[in-house]
Scaffold this motif. Sequence first.
Motif, short mmCIF file in Angstrom:
data_model
loop_
_atom_site.label_atom_id
_atom_site.label_comp_id
_atom_site.label_asym_id
_atom_site.label_seq_id
_atom_site.Cartn_x
_atom_site.Cartn_y
_atom_site.Cartn_z
N THR A 112 57.43 36.36 26.94
CA THR A 112 57.75 35.22 26.91
C THR A 112 56.33 34.43 28.19
O THR A 112 55.79 33.62 28.36
CB THR A 112 59.14 33.84 27.54
OG1 THR A 112 59.95 34.15 26.10
CG2 THR A 112 58.84 32.88 27.82
N ASN A 165 58.18 28.43 21.19
CA ASN A 165 59.19 29.55 21.53
C ASN A 165 59.82 29.27 20.19
O ASN A 165 60.66 27.95 20.09
CB ASN A 165 59.76 29.62 23.36
CG ASN A 165 60.65 30.81 23.33
OD1 ASN A 165 61.72 30.88 22.32
ND2 ASN A 165 61.02 31.70 23.91
N ASP A 191 56.68 32.80 19.71
CA ASP A 191 56.53 34.13 20.67
C ASP A 191 58.16 34.05 20.26
O ASP A 191 59.10 33.68 20.28
CB ASP A 191 56.89 33.59 22.33
CG ASP A 191 58.37 34.18 22.99
OD1 ASP A 191 59.16 35.00 22.68
OD2 ASP A 191 58.51 34.40 24.17
MG MG Z 1 61.37 35.78 25.32
#
Ligand code: MG
Length: 109
Positions: free
Chosen positions: A17, A33, A77
């Motif tokens: 991240t 994400n 991610d």
């Molecule tokens: Mg993360």
Amino acid sequence: MQQPNILLTGTPGVGKTTLGKELASRSGLKYINVGDLAKEGQLYDGYDEEYGCPILDEDRVVDELENQMKEGGVIIDYHGCDFFPERWFHIVFVLRTDNSVLYKRLETR
Ligand SMILES: [Mg+2]
Ligand SMILES: Nc1ncnc2c1ncn2[C@@H]1O[C@H](COP(=O)(O)OP(=O)(O)O)[C@@H](O)[C@H]1O
């Protein structure tokens, strides 16, 4: 030319991240994400009692991302990677950290 799609994967705590957001801010690529995406869209398929967490609905995550991935310029991610279509990514980075460092990071989390 289409902008590249990048996958950042690896065990929780390795720095996906942190790197992904930094990379996005420097490159102008879009950071996604997958954990947050699933939470926002409730892209879950039941609950794992053993691990105490919701189970990701992988098919719905793939459907949700498909159009953006076709356009390109996305940084993904996620700690898992086996359910993503290979064709999505131009490059994949598997981040690693020494276990002693990782232990301390996850402990504080
Ligand atoms: Mg993360
Ligand atoms: N390159 C790095 N050097 C040192 N610490 C880092 C680095 N990348 C991340 N961290 C730290 O490690 C922890 C976990 O990072 P994070 O990006 O949340 O990992 P992940 O998303 O893979 O779980 C955070 O406290 C972060 O500040």
